[in-house]
Scaffold this active site. Structure first.
Site, short mmCIF file in Angstrom:
data_model
loop_
_atom_site.label_atom_id
_atom_site.label_comp_id
_atom_site.label_asym_id
_atom_site.label_seq_id
_atom_site.Cartn_x
_atom_site.Cartn_y
_atom_site.Cartn_z
N TYR A 1 54.46 13.11 -82.66
CA TYR A 1 55.16 12.35 -81.62
C TYR A 1 55.93 11.19 -82.24
CZ TYR A 1 55.46 9.20 -77.51
OH TYR A 1 55.88 8.36 -76.51
N SER B 1 58.89 3.67 -77.31
CA SER B 1 57.47 3.54 -77.62
C SER B 1 57.29 2.85 -78.96
CB SER B 1 56.77 4.90 -77.64
OG SER B 1 55.54 4.85 -78.33
#
Length: 229
Positions: free
Chosen positions: A145, A131
């Site tokens: 995250y 990501s």
């Protein structure tokens, strides 16, 4: 490059399922790990499917079962991931630890268990779905995250360094917002305008097929003009 075998986590849906579909079409043999193996086996009837829980430290058992089935492992693709919408102050330890287990520690255990096979291949490949949160912190709410995804990016580079002389190449795939269940609550952009999971699967396919002399350390993709750094 014939009869290659790949292990894929997170293949039950989203990006992982698209990767599994693409590699099936390209002639790979697949070992898929999932918490609900029966449903996955119905979708991919020709694959080797095992029960796998990224929080249960069962990666060695999965690898052993795949090795017994195929006799080799050429690629490990870590597509499983989880997020928690809390900033670094608000998040509780158990929620943070769950992200560490799934996003960082489980991929490391999977690569470690498959390491002898990847080295024996001479063209072993490790793909981590990291990501763009591994490259920057987009907001306070996504920072916890991002902490785990920054670590996942470092893990990918560490594996790349470790396996270089044995032909093991690790690639971190860093997409922005992808049309999956994880982004179903995202506002401000229509799902059809997000990067599609099939697009990310094609990136994985490219990283798997590049020769040892053309290693792709990181691959970034986005659906908006945000700087990628």
């Amino acid at each position: 490059m014939e009869n290659r075998v790949a292990l894929i986590s997170g293949a039950s849906g989203g990006i992982g399922a698209c990767i599994a579909q693409l590699l099936t079409q390209r002639g790979w043999s697949l070992s898929l790990g999932a918490r609900d193996p029966d449903a996955l086996a119905q979708r991919f009837p020709d694959a080797h499917v095992v029960r796998h829980d990224a929080t249960a430290c069962d990666e060695a058992e999965w690898v052993a079962a795949a090795r017994a089935r195929f006799g080799r492992i050429d690629a490990v693709i870590c597509s499983a991931g989880v997020t928690s919408p809390h900033d670094v102050i608000e998040i509780e330890d158990d929620a943070l630890e769950r992200m560490w287990e799934i996003n960082v520690k489980s991929p490391r255990r999977l690569a470690r268990a498959a390491w002898p096979d990847l080295c024996a291949s001479g063209q072993g490949r490790i793909i981590l779905l990291v990501s763009l949160s591994g490259k920057r912190v987009r907001s306070a709410a996504s920072a916890s995250y991002a902490v785990t995804k920054h670590a996942a990016l470092a893990l990918s580079h560490g594996l790349r360094r470790k396996g270089w002389e044995d032909g093991v190449r690790a690639t971190a795939i860093c997409p922005g917002r992808v049309r999956t269940n994880m982004t179903s609550g995202v506002t401000g952009i229509a799902p059809e305008n997000m990067t599609q999971p099939e697009n990310v699967a094609e990136m994985v396919g490219l990283a798997l097929d590049m020769p040892n002399t053309a290693s792709l350390a990181e691959m970034m993709v986005n659906c908006d003009p945000e700087d990628q750094y």
